[in-house]
Design an enzyme around this catalytic site. Structure first.
Site, mmCIF file in Angstrom:
data_model
loop_
_atom_site.group_PDB
_atom_site.id
_atom_site.type_symbol
_atom_site.label_atom_id
_atom_site.label_comp_id
_atom_site.label_asym_id
_atom_site.label_seq_id
_atom_site.Cartn_x
_atom_site.Cartn_y
_atom_site.Cartn_z
ATOM 1 N N ASP A 108 15.580 -63.969 -32.781
ATOM 2 C CA ASP A 108 16.206 -63.473 -34.003
ATOM 3 C C ASP A 108 15.685 -62.056 -34.222
ATOM 4 O O ASP A 108 15.368 -61.366 -33.270
ATOM 5 C CB ASP A 108 15.903 -64.405 -35.180
ATOM 6 N N HIS A 118 18.159 -60.059 -32.823
ATOM 7 C CA HIS A 118 19.347 -59.709 -33.599
ATOM 8 C C HIS A 118 19.251 -58.287 -34.137
ATOM 9 O O HIS A 118 20.267 -57.627 -34.344
ATOM 10 C CB HIS A 118 19.531 -60.683 -34.760
#
Length: 466
Positions: free
Chosen positions: A285, A319
């Site tokens: 992430d 991300h």
């Protein structure tokens, strides 16, 4: 008084953000350095407490929970020092740090956290996606402590994977099987969200056994003078480093290699005076995501995350490289990102701000300087005030985003957009500047909605000068 004077100095340095670019550069340098100089890095008495002296066995199967706990307690009773974990593989339950303790991992040491979820009980005060609750203990935890550290060259192995912790995310690629429980079941996140809306006292937000919200890896909570240096984190259940309501946090030379769901590398939340340097993030992430509470709770707590310096770091998969949001309801200000390298076909964005009208909040005074970016998927810079994943995210709290300054940046491949800004008509994004920026390649140079015109100086995107 010292903190008040320092805050006034920072304010005076950044208040002129809309003045000429040369002055902005000087302010950025001085303000970032002042933040670093103001941070108290903990020091410890010269006392060593080897866990081997308290019955530890480094065979990878013996439970060393009590041995580590006893070594920490002896260190505390002696006035502080270093709890030493030598070479070997040491299985343990959660580790609770105490004031004036440095948990030190020597070369070739590995701390392996048990898969037995009962070991992470009783529940403790923690947080899940910007909302406080009583839940499974973080793997390494410190509550209301001062002068704490984890240091050394060893590895913390959370043992999370497709058979442990990760399936609770609800994603098939992380091992979830249809019909099995997961975090979005009514007894889990929906219940916690309702408690947030109803301002239920945290002591009554009891989860843990029978529920499916994963613990963070390392969480200092309401703590002061925190050092994380040299160690490696792998196989995290959830967020990796989560300093919440902390002051004076130093993260130096840490490696995060963990590709599970919500495996953010470092998430300072409601925290101030934070220095993240010389680190490597290779995550599932966001590499770094600065938070300040979700929705009503963030506004109730009202602690701004501020005075945060990120430098000399490498961002690989993730991300986003350096992100603000999405749990951002109390606001973020004074963020300095410099001398970093970001590059991966699996890195979606380099710099990202994400919020919506349920989160609201603000982001102001962000300075990004001397950054080298190889490849990103979507955009070098993304500002999104319509962020949503699972459900409706529209409310009445219009976010404010202003004073975002980008300087001395080279991007080889900016992905789909070089710059992507999606502001709100009611309150457009304000005062975004680019100076000495080259984005060599992008499918579309920029997409900008509801923003003041970007101020460009010596900037080229996809071969076009701006």
């Amino acid at each position: 008084m010292k903190q008040i004077i320092f805050s006034l100095m920072i304010f005076s340095l950044i208040i002129g953000c809309k003045t000429e670019s040369k002055k902005q550069v000087t302010q950025e340098k001085d303000a970032a350095d002042l933040i670093i100089e103001s941070i108290t890095v903990p020091e410890f008495p010269d006392n060593d407490f080897s866990i081997m002296d308290y019955g530890a066995v480094g065979d990878g199967t013996t439970d060393n929970t009590q041995a580590i706990k006893d070594a920490i307690q002896a260190c505390v009773e002696a006035g502080g020092g270093k709890v030493v974990i030598p070479a070997g593989k040491f299985l343990t339950g959660p580790i609770h740090l105490k004031s004036n303790v440095n948990l030190h991992l020597e070369k070739n040491s590995e701390v392996i956290f048990t898969k037995d979820k009962q070991a992470y009980l009783p529940v403790v005060r923690t947080s899940y996606e910007g909302v406080e609750l009583m839940n499974y203990s973080p793997l390494i935890y410190a509550y209301q402590q001062k002068n704490i550290a984890v240091t050394g060259s060893g590895t913390f192995n959370g043992q999370a994977g497709k058979e442990n912790w990760w399936p609770w995310s609800g994603a098939e690629r992380y091992g979830h099987k249809k019909g099995d429980p997961h975090q979005r079941d009514s007894i889990n996140l929906p219940r916690l969200r309702k408690m947030n809306e109803d301002a239920t006292p945290v002591s009554e937000r009891i989860f843990g056994e029978g529920h499916h919200l994963r613990p963070t890896f390392f969480e200092p909570f309401e703590s002061e003078n925190v050092l994380i240096k040299g160690v490696t984190f792998i196989n995290a259940p959830f967020w990796v480093m989560h300093p919440i309501k902390c002051t004076n946090v130093t993260v130096d030379g840490v490696k995060v290699i963990s590709h599970g769901p919500n495996n953010d590398g470092c998430n300072p939340e409601y925290s101030k005076n934070v220095h993240i340097t010389n680190c490597v993030f290779d995550t599932g992430d966001d590499c770094i995501a600065i938070k300040s509470g979700r929705n009503d709770e963030g506004r109730r707590v009202g602690i701004v995350s501020e005075n945060i310096v990120v430098e000399n770091c490498i961002m690989k998969d993730g991300h986003g490289g350096v992100v603000m949001g999405s749990e951002i309801s109390a606001g973020v200000r004074n963020v300095y990102v410099r001398n970093c390298k970001m590059d991966s076909p699996n890195l979606d964005r380099a710099i990202r701000i994400k919020t919506n009208t349920l989160r609201g909040g603000f982001v102001e005074n962000v300075f990004v300087k001397d950054i080298q970016v190889g490849q990103v998927k979507e955009a070098f810079l993304k500002i999104n005030t319509y962020y949503a994943i699972y459900d409706n995210q529209e409310g009445e709290h219009i976010p404010t985003i202003k004073n975002i300054h980008i300087e001395n940046v080279t991007v080889e491949d900016g992905g789909k957009y070089g710059i992507l800004i999606q502001g709100r008509e009611e309150n457009p994004v304000k005062n975004v500047t680019f100076k000495n920026v080259t984005i060599k390649k992008a499918e579309m140079p920029m997409r900008v909605e509801n923003s003041e015109p970007i101020e460009f100086t010596n900037t080229t995107i996809g071969g076009q000068k701006y």
